[in-house]
Design an enzyme around this catalytic site. Sequence first.
Site, PDB file in Angstrom:
ATOM      1  CB  SER A  15       9.499   9.313   1.518  1.00 50.97           C
ATOM      2  OG  SER A  15       9.518   8.376   2.573  1.00 50.97           O
ATOM      3  CG  MET A  92       1.015   0.108   3.430  1.00 50.21           C
ATOM      4  SD  MET A  92       2.333  -0.076   4.648  1.00 50.21           S
ATOM      5  CE  MET A  92       1.380  -0.281   6.134  1.00 50.21           C
ATOM      6  CB  ILE A  94       0.787  -9.919   4.336  1.00 47.57           C
ATOM      7  CG1 ILE A  94       0.805  -9.010   5.567  1.00 47.57           C
ATOM      8  CG2 ILE A  94       1.488 -11.247   4.644  1.00 47.57           C
ATOM      9  CD1 ILE A  94      -0.025  -9.536   6.714  1.00 47.57           C
ATOM     10  CG  ASN A 109       9.397  -4.934   4.426  1.00 47.90           C
ATOM     11  OD1 ASN A 109       8.949  -3.999   3.764  1.00 47.90           O
ATOM     12  ND2 ASN A 109       8.899  -5.255   5.595  1.00 47.90           N
ATOM     13  CG  HIS A 111       8.740  -3.086  10.602  1.00 55.87           C
ATOM     14  ND1 HIS A 111       7.416  -3.050  10.205  1.00 55.87           N
ATOM     15  CD2 HIS A 111       8.728  -3.021  11.961  1.00 55.87           C
ATOM     16  CE1 HIS A 111       6.641  -2.980  11.286  1.00 55.87           C
ATOM     17  NE2 HIS A 111       7.423  -2.969  12.355  1.00 55.87           N
ATOM     18  CD  GLU A 176      11.505   4.151   7.665  1.00 50.82           C
ATOM     19  OE1 GLU A 176      11.107   4.095   6.480  1.00 50.82           O
ATOM     20  OE2 GLU A 176      10.729   4.199   8.631  1.00 50.82           O
TER      21      GLU A 176
END
Length: 204
Positions: A15, A92, A94, A109, A111, A176
């Site tokens: 999205s 998703m 690291i 990124n 969050h 976001e």
Amino acid sequence: MSKHILGILCSGRGSNMQSIMAAIKSGQIKAEIGIVLTDKPEARALQVASEAGIKSVCVNRKACASQQEFEEKLVAELQAANVTLVVLAGFMRILSPYFVDAYRHQILNIHPSLLPSFGGAHAHRDVLAYGTKVSGCTIHFVDEGMDHGPIILQDTVPVLDGDTEETLAARVLEKEHILYPRAIELFVDGRLELLDDRHVRIKE
């Protein structure tokens, strides 16, 4: 100046990627998407990108013998597409120092909390459990730490009585979709200056 090429990494529906695509189409972001990468073959982002005529590739983590092999394949795809900015949009995983070094200060990124509070995979759950009155989202440069790099932009939403993870997440997601394209626009326009490993200045 040559046009920036984005490489977007997703694990799910994409999205935020769609909001970035819309911002490129409207002319807000003067860049193009060179490739969309996912780590899961079922990620809807693959279909969304393909329907938009954007190259999309799944590098299945489960099919790789190690994290190093997985990331080497990601980096190879990004380099082949001449990517100048890596955008993590619900990715998703690291990333290791190897990946960060390959695109130092060129990885963004998003969050869904006000970092440094409530990092990790369960931000909304943790916000509600703690009883905070305000949450929001953060765009930051990626470094070797989890949800740790220098912060570019943040915006807030109130945490309402009766909120669930789902209702809070939906309200944060609206922010976001505005904030991420704005941060990418600032990067592409050369308006982000890293003062040190913690501080980002937005140039007028």
